[in-house]
Design a protein around this motif. Structure first.
Motif, PDB file in Angstrom:
ATOM      1  N   GLU C 192     101.391  37.402  77.046  1.00  0.00           N
ATOM      2  CA  GLU C 192     100.660  37.966  78.200  1.00  0.00           C
ATOM      3  C   GLU C 192      99.699  36.944  78.796  1.00  0.00           C
ATOM      4  O   GLU C 192      99.625  36.772  80.006  1.00  0.00           O
ATOM      5  CB  GLU C 192      99.882  39.214  77.761  1.00  0.00           C
ATOM      6  N   GLY C 193      98.973  36.288  77.895  1.00  0.00           N
ATOM      7  CA  GLY C 193      98.027  35.277  78.358  1.00  0.00           C
ATOM      8  C   GLY C 193      98.732  34.168  79.118  1.00  0.00           C
ATOM      9  O   GLY C 193      98.244  33.693  80.156  1.00  0.00           O
ATOM     10  N   ILE C 194      99.888  33.780  78.616  1.00  0.00           N
ATOM     11  CA  ILE C 194     100.654  32.743  79.293  1.00  0.00           C
ATOM     12  C   ILE C 194     101.027  33.196  80.707  1.00  0.00           C
ATOM     13  O   ILE C 194     100.923  32.438  81.671  1.00  0.00           O
ATOM     14  CB  ILE C 194     101.928  32.404  78.479  1.00  0.00           C
ATOM     15  N   GLY C 195     101.428  34.480  80.801  1.00  0.00           N
ATOM     16  CA  GLY C 195     101.789  35.014  82.112  1.00  0.00           C
ATOM     17  C   GLY C 195     100.640  34.884  83.094  1.00  0.00           C
ATOM     18  O   GLY C 195     100.811  34.446  84.242  1.00  0.00           O
ATOM     19  N   ILE C 196      99.445  35.231  82.636  1.00  0.00           N
ATOM     20  CA  ILE C 196      98.276  35.162  83.520  1.00  0.00           C
ATOM     21  C   ILE C 196      97.993  33.718  83.912  1.00  0.00           C
ATOM     22  O   ILE C 196      97.773  33.407  85.088  1.00  0.00           O
ATOM     23  CB  ILE C 196      97.041  35.775  82.807  1.00  0.00           C
ATOM     24  N   LEU C 197      98.022  32.817  82.915  1.00  0.00           N
ATOM     25  CA  LEU C 197      97.714  31.416  83.199  1.00  0.00           C
ATOM     26  C   LEU C 197      98.729  30.811  84.161  1.00  0.00           C
ATOM     27  O   LEU C 197      98.379  30.071  85.074  1.00  0.00           O
ATOM     28  CB  LEU C 197      97.671  30.611  81.891  1.00  0.00           C
ATOM     29  N   ARG C 198      99.988  31.174  83.945  1.00  0.00           N
ATOM     30  CA  ARG C 198     101.022  30.637  84.840  1.00  0.00           C
ATOM     31  C   ARG C 198     100.788  31.109  86.259  1.00  0.00           C
ATOM     32  O   ARG C 198     100.916  30.357  87.221  1.00  0.00           O
ATOM     33  CB  ARG C 198     102.415  31.062  84.369  1.00  0.00           C
ATOM     34  N   HIS C 199     100.473  32.401  86.368  1.00  0.00           N
ATOM     35  CA  HIS C 199     100.206  32.955  87.691  1.00  0.00           C
ATOM     36  C   HIS C 199      99.011  32.236  88.335  1.00  0.00           C
ATOM     37  O   HIS C 199      99.029  31.895  89.515  1.00  0.00           O
ATOM     38  CB  HIS C 199      99.932  34.448  87.582  1.00  0.00           C
ATOM     39  N   LEU C 200      97.993  31.994  87.518  1.00  0.00           N
ATOM     40  CA  LEU C 200      96.765  31.377  88.025  1.00  0.00           C
ATOM     41  C   LEU C 200      97.002  30.010  88.641  1.00  0.00           C
ATOM     42  O   LEU C 200      96.449  29.681  89.695  1.00  0.00           O
ATOM     43  CB  LEU C 200      95.774  31.215  86.863  1.00  0.00           C
ATOM     44  N   VAL C 275      96.753  28.111  72.382  1.00  0.00           N
ATOM     45  CA  VAL C 275      97.273  29.479  72.243  1.00  0.00           C
ATOM     46  C   VAL C 275      96.162  30.509  72.148  1.00  0.00           C
ATOM     47  O   VAL C 275      96.232  31.578  72.762  1.00  0.00           O
ATOM     48  CB  VAL C 275      98.137  29.716  70.987  1.00  0.00           C
ATOM     49  N   ALA C 276      95.135  30.194  71.352  1.00  0.00           N
ATOM     50  CA  ALA C 276      94.067  31.178  71.170  1.00  0.00           C
ATOM     51  C   ALA C 276      93.347  31.410  72.494  1.00  0.00           C
ATOM     52  O   ALA C 276      92.905  32.532  72.777  1.00  0.00           O
ATOM     53  CB  ALA C 276      93.085  30.684  70.111  1.00  0.00           C
ATOM     54  N   THR C 277      93.248  30.376  73.312  1.00  0.00           N
ATOM     55  CA  THR C 277      92.634  30.541  74.624  1.00  0.00           C
ATOM     56  C   THR C 277      93.468  31.498  75.468  1.00  0.00           C
ATOM     57  O   THR C 277      92.915  32.337  76.203  1.00  0.00           O
ATOM     58  CB  THR C 277      92.518  29.179  75.328  1.00  0.00           C
ATOM     59  N   ALA C 278      94.788  31.357  75.365  1.00  0.00           N
ATOM     60  CA  ALA C 278      95.656  32.255  76.134  1.00  0.00           C
ATOM     61  C   ALA C 278      95.404  33.705  75.729  1.00  0.00           C
ATOM     62  O   ALA C 278      95.347  34.604  76.586  1.00  0.00           O
ATOM     63  CB  ALA C 278      97.125  31.883  75.912  1.00  0.00           C
ATOM     64  N   VAL C 279      95.212  33.946  74.439  1.00  0.00           N
ATOM     65  CA  VAL C 279      94.938  35.310  73.979  1.00  0.00           C
ATOM     66  C   VAL C 279      93.594  35.787  74.527  1.00  0.00           C
ATOM     67  O   VAL C 279      93.459  36.929  74.985  1.00  0.00           O
ATOM     68  CB  VAL C 279      94.972  35.373  72.436  1.00  0.00           C
ATOM     69  N   ALA C 280      92.591  34.897  74.509  1.00  0.00           N
ATOM     70  CA  ALA C 280      91.277  35.280  75.025  1.00  0.00           C
ATOM     71  C   ALA C 280      91.364  35.619  76.510  1.00  0.00           C
ATOM     72  O   ALA C 280      90.708  36.558  76.991  1.00  0.00           O
ATOM     73  CB  ALA C 280      90.276  34.146  74.794  1.00  0.00           C
ATOM     74  N   VAL C 281      92.196  34.881  77.241  1.00  0.00           N
ATOM     75  CA  VAL C 281      92.375  35.158  78.668  1.00  0.00           C
ATOM     76  C   VAL C 281      93.000  36.539  78.851  1.00  0.00           C
ATOM     77  O   VAL C 281      92.570  37.336  79.698  1.00  0.00           O
ATOM     78  CB  VAL C 281      93.229  34.051  79.325  1.00  0.00           C
ATOM     79  N   ALA C 282      94.004  36.822  78.031  1.00  0.00           N
ATOM     80  CA  ALA C 282      94.635  38.142  78.120  1.00  0.00           C
ATOM     81  C   ALA C 282      93.628  39.246  77.825  1.00  0.00           C
ATOM     82  O   ALA C 282      93.580  40.272  78.513  1.00  0.00           O
ATOM     83  CB  ALA C 282      95.823  38.223  77.146  1.00  0.00           C
ATOM     84  N   ARG C 287      91.966  43.586  79.284  1.00  0.00           N
ATOM     85  CA  ARG C 287      91.159  44.550  78.561  1.00  0.00           C
ATOM     86  C   ARG C 287      89.686  44.476  78.930  1.00  0.00           C
ATOM     87  O   ARG C 287      88.875  45.210  78.392  1.00  0.00           O
ATOM     88  CB  ARG C 287      91.343  44.363  77.055  1.00  0.00           C
ATOM     89  N   GLY C 288      89.350  43.556  79.800  1.00  0.00           N
ATOM     90  CA  GLY C 288      87.971  43.444  80.254  1.00  0.00           C
ATOM     91  C   GLY C 288      86.997  43.041  79.170  1.00  0.00           C
ATOM     92  O   GLY C 288      85.817  43.361  79.227  1.00  0.00           O
TER      93      GLY C 288
END
Ligand code: SF4
Ligand code: SF4
Lengths: 185, 347, 524
Positions: C192-200, C275-282, C287-288
């Protein structure tokens, strides 16, 4: 024989002309050596060298009037840099004790300040803020630690505070001096 | 709770200077055995004298300099220096000359410059050159290899000759000693003899000087072992021997009657020992990859030049010392490209 | 394409025993929240955060307690509910062992959340600026150890367009397994985090670089990717070779592109995130949730029960260690991070920060005392292993001699401090220590120079101002004198009186000019 003499003479003339021309063409304006010296001085503007600031001392060194060992805030390092720049021999610092003082900044005890503005007039770099009859304060980042504001203060409310290292300004020690073992340190 | 501190990395690999030097010594063993076989006891005695001298001299100067003695001796670098020097010395050299050369190598060429790591010149070669210019007669008095003379001096005779400096009763130096192949070649060429003539002499074997060629081969083996164990890189030996072969080949192709065949240069003197063990001494050699190629090649060329037109029996020592001087400069101008320095390589 | 990629490699590197198995036996365990939490204001690259609470304030879990003070800075949130009991210097995890400003929170044991912002589940339709703002709000920094503010990193406007997102899952340092465990257990969140980062950043493809000693994690990611029907994201298994997880090394391994010296990955169209950053982004976007906890590895033969733990940021290291069974008798060193690049702490009363990925309590046989330093024999081993392709022995030579200009000639600042050179050095020279010494000296000199330049400018300005005031005073005086002379010429009055008058005026003028503009000291 004659040709040899002529050739040498010709060459000498030619080089002379080139040198003469370049001396005019590439003349450097101003007094760059004083600028270079000034760039090496710490710009504390404290006057401990006996001159009215770093620039006058730099000019005096440029003309050879002053020794290179009179800047305590610069310490050994500055003296050596000056020796290198000017091609002089390093000499012992005139005031060793002053050079070893830790870097400090002035600090005004605000409750005691009477707002006389005398320190403001003394500060060479305008690092003190305040107006008449109002409490003054030192802009720490701009204070050079020259201590020139200390004597004028009629109520002696200015103190020097050593600047300790923070994690951001901390320097790794020279390797040979470290590596402590568990228990000692 | 207090813990030990210190900068990362907190791990250290298994390497140590002692290990590196021990591998060099190991690699020297086959060639040394071959030399013993061909030249007899004298070499072993020289080796013993040199090693003992080196260790004593190093210990003494470390004491004087107030440095840790045991910790430094254990790195074996003094033994390597002594060993290499002993291999380069004529087997029957008077003992005190060996002592003098070794002491000079350790005390002057190494320790006075600051000890291991700070010596600009290869200490063994510095010692060798000192002896060569000081004692040209004894330093060129080699033994003929066993295959030629048929008999080598006995242990007692060798000891006698080395420690008294005189030949055994009833013999003369001329009888015992013989010129090295390089000397022989030079002498005969200067008498305007043709290579084809010279080559008929029994002095010559398959590749170079008889006996010498095999010594060279065994050192080659040790050198390859060091490359395999990554003690040295292939660059210096390859470029040095390659350049030597190339230049020698060129002149030989131009005139095979006045210039010896290329393999002669490789296998008749100290070229192999020099290429793998002496020129590669990391302290005094070039360290950048391109620099090593240049450094090696220039040594190779110099060896040829000095051997062909110079007045000394072998040229490896001089060439190495000359290039030692140039190594810092070579290094400075051959810095490798660092990561990300050129334009990135994505299309 | 995948095959072509396998051919890429970087120069040097070393093979190390990975010691990963010790801490991967158990699933990640959540540790309780300690009574006291210490939040350093400077736990990221950039300027310190600015506190927005005062001593005595009550805070809720997730409430902002310190705000990013600059573009490059990061906000800090309360990891639990409780009371602010102090704002001031505390021991921080730093090799200097110095104190730095921290907010200390005493937990009330309720762990009650504050109101969180709305999830942004429809992030694909939202402007990227909003997403960046959310990441900035959450105080996310690179969790691989560098702690660079993520919101800054993903702002790629004005740069070369990013076509590739590289996810750093290499975790090449020995002992550390927190990313490994995170991927095994939260692969879906990673995706999920990867999806957001890619979109960004608008990346066309995403390459997840993972060393071949983590097959379970790689498999978990592949699974998660297949269910998401995500296209363009690929798990690339790379050989285990330290430091493959170095940003520039990983980019080279995965794409063959070489990030320019002194340049950013964006220069070659790449953005690299851990990777852990990607999770934190997600967590922040979907989840706010702000960044208030992280997974860390506690390992080494110096602890009784190695493992991975989810801990509140600000928990003290000694608390974490005690929770994981306490020290064993063998402990010799406490290292924050891995054995190759981590910092050895003098004591364990330091908090876990956003950047802390591992507490390595190492025994004597794991990290032996450093053998005595011997002179460099210029063997070139260090040159062979340096991933930055430097000449470590030359940098060392000049750093040792305090010749910092020369050290920079040999590219001191391209050194990534990976420690490969010091690891292989047969002379056991603490090379990295010399480089750090030289770097911090150079920075200090730069600060001095800046400071003296500032002082020079201010001094010159002051001299100029005093001169100008003097000129003005003289000009005024002249004018008055002239006016007076005219008058006296006209009226031919008592010259004596006129002289006295003039003198009095002069004194008055002087008095007026005395305090040279005290209210505007810096006003030039
Ligand atoms: S590995 Fe160590 S001894 Fe070898 S060249 Fe590098 S710094 Fe010198
Ligand atoms: S620490 Fe620096 S010099 Fe040493 S190998 Fe790593 S990048 Fe190269």
């Amino acid at each position: 024989m004659i040709t040899a003499i002529l050739t040498i003479a010709g060459l000498a003339t030619l080089f002379g002309l080139i040198l003469g021309y370049s001396a005019i063409r590439f003349r450097v304006e101003g007094d760059p050596i004083a600028d270079q010296i000034d760039a090496l001085l710490p710009q504390t503007q404290c006057g401990q060298c006996g001159f009215a600031g770093c620039r006058p001392y730099a000019e005096a060194m440029a003309t050879g009037e002053a020794e290179i060992n009179r800047c305590p805030p610069g310490g050994e390092a500055t003296m050596i840099a000056l020796a290198e720049l000017l091609g002089r021999d390093p000499v012992a610092l005139e005031d060793e004790a002053a050079a070893e003082k830790p870097k400090s900044v002035a600090y005004i005890v605000e409750d005691e300040c009477i707002g006389c503005t005398l320190c403001i007039q003394a500060c060479p770099v305008d690092a003190i803020m305040g107006a008449a009859k109002q409490m003054h304060t030192v802009i720490t980042d701009e204070c050079t630690g020259c201590e020139l504001c200390l004597p004028p203060c009629p109520v002696e409310c200015i103190h020097m505070q050593p600047l300790g290292a923070t994690p951001q300004t901390w320097k790794w020690p020279y390797p040979a001096d470290t590596v402590t073992e568990a228990g000692h340190g | 709770m207090q813990f030990a501190t210190g900068s990362s990395p907190h791990l250290a690999g298994p390497q140590s200077v002692t290990r590196v030097m021990a591998l060099v010594l190991l690699a020297l063993v086959p060639g040394t055995l071959a030399m013993l076989w061909y030249f007899g006891w004298g070499l072993l005695i020289n080796l013993a004298i040199a090693v003992i001298t080196a260790v004593v001299a190093e210990a003494a100067i470390l004491l004087l300099r107030g440095r840790p003695v045991a910790a430094t001796l254990i790195d074996l670098s003094a033994v390597v220096t002594a060993w290499l020097l002993a291999l380069a010395l004529p087997p029957l050299l008077p003992w005190w000359q060996t002592v003098l050369g070794t002491t000079f190598a350790i005390v002057i060429a190494k320790q006075l410059f600051g000890g291991i790591g700070f010596n600009p010149f290869n200490p063994a070669m510095a010692g060798y050159v000192l002896l060569l210019v000081s004692f040209p007669v004894t330093m060129t008095r080699w033994l003929p290899p066993e295959v030629l003379s048929g008999n080598l001096p006995s242990l007692a005779d060798s000891l006698h000759m080395i420690f008294s400096g005189t030949p055994p009763a009833g013999q003369t130096w001329d009888v015992i000693s013989g010129a090295t192949p390089l000397d022989q070649m030079r002498t005969e060429l200067s008498q305007n003899r043709m290579i084809s003539e010279i080559h008929k002499s029994p002095l010559w074997g398959d590749f170079g000087g008889r006996g010498w060629e095999w010594v060279g081969n065994w050192f080659l083996l040790g050198g390859l072992f060091m490359i395999w164990r990554r003690v040295i890189s292939w660059r210096i030996p390859a470029s040095m021997l390659g350049a030597l072969l190339l230049v020698a080949g060129l002149f030989w192709a131009i005139d095979p009657e006045t210039h010896p065949f290329p393999a002669f240069h490789l296998f008749s003197g100290g070229a192999i020992l020099g290429a793998f063990f002496i020129a590669t001494d990391p302290v005094s050699a070039s360290t950048t990859p391109r620099g090593q190629l240049i450094y090696g090649a220039l040594i190779g060329v110099l060896v040829f030049i000095i051997r062909t037109w110079g007045g000394y029996p072998d040229a490896v020592a001089f060439s190495v010392l000359l290039l030692n001087m140039a190594a810092p400069t070579i290094d400075y101008y051959t810095q490798p490209r660092i990561f990300g320095q050129r334009k990135s390589n994505d299309a | 394409m995948a095959d072509a990629r396998k051919d890429w490699s970087f120069h040097g590197g070393v093979h190390l025993d990975d010691h990963k198995a010790e801490s991967t036996g158990q699933p990640v365990r959540r540790l309780p929240i300690p009574d006291r939490l210490t939040l350093p204001l400077h736990q990221h690259i950039g300027l310190s955060a600015e506190p927005v609470v005062r001593v005595g304030d009550l805070v809720k879990k997730g409430q902002l307690v310190a705000q990013a003070s600059d573009y490059v800075s990061a906000s800090i949130h309360a990891p639990t509910s409780g009371r602010v009991v102090g704002i001031g210097p505390q021991a921080v995890p730093h090799p200097s062992g110095l104190y730095d400003a921290c907010i200390v929170i005493e937990s009330d044991g309720k762990d009650a959340w504050t109101d969180l912002p709305e999830p942004m589940t429809d992030y694909a339709t939202l402007p990227t600026a909003d997403l960046r703002e959310r990441i900035r709000w959450a105080g996310i920094v690179g969790l691989g150890g560098a702690a660079f503010p993520t919101a800054v990193k993903v702002n790629t406007s004005g740069q070369r367009p990013i076509d590739t997102l590289v996810i750093n899952a290499a975790e090449c340092e020995p002992y550390i397994t927190c990313d490994d465990m995170l991927m095994r257990e939260q692969a879906a969140d990673v995706v999920e985090g990867i999806g957001i980062l890619r979109h960004l950043v608008g990346a066309r493809q995403c390459l997840i670089g993972i060393e071949d000693n983590k097959p379970e994690a790689a498999e978990a990611l592949r699974q998660a990717l297949s269910t998401k029907a995500d296209t363009g994201t690929e798990v690339v298994v790379i050989p285990t070779l330290y430091p493959s997880g170095g940003e520039k090394q990983l980019i080279r391994l995965l794409t063959g592109r070489e990030v320019p010296s002194h340049g950013l990955p964006a220069a070659v169209g790449v953005l690299c995130q851990n990777v852990a950053t990607a999770v934190a982004v997600a967590d922040a976007v979907l989840r706010g949730r702000p960044l208030i906890e992280r997974v860390i590895t506690v390992t080494g033969r110096g602890v009784r029960q190695p493992g991975n733990f989810r801990v509140a940021i600000g928990s003290a290291a000694d608390f974490v260690i005690a929770q994981s069974g306490g020290y064993s008798d063998a402990v010799r060193q406490l290292i924050l991070g891995g054995p190759m690049m981590g910092f050895a702490m003098q004591h364990d009363q330091v908090p876990v920060t956003k950047a802390t990925n591992c507490l390595l309590a190492a025994a004597q046989d794991e990290v032996p005392a450093h053998p005595a330093e011997r002179p460099c024999i210029r063997c070139g081993e260090c040159v062979k292993v340096c991933p930055a392709q430097l000449l470590p022995q030359q940098i060392f030579w000049h750093a040792r001699a305090h010749d910092f200009d020369k050290a920079q000639d040999y590219h001191l600042f391209d050194c990534i401090e990976c420690g490969c050179c010091a690891y292989v050095c047969p002379a056991h020279i603490p090379l990295v220590h010399y480089y750090r010494f030289a770097k911090t000296e150079i920075w200090a000199q730069e600060r001095e120079r800046e400071k003296s330049d500032l002082a020079r400018r201010r001094h010159e300005a002051r001299v100029a101002r005093i001169e100008r005031l003097e000129q003005e005073r003289k000009a005024r005086l002249r004018q008055k004198k002239e006016a007076l002379e005219q008058k006296s010429g006209e009226s031919a009055a008592d010259p004596k009186k006129a002289a006295i008058e003039a003198a009095m005026r002069r004194v008055a003028a002087k008095k007026a000019a005395q305090p040279p503009e005290p209210e505007t000291p810096g006003g030039e």
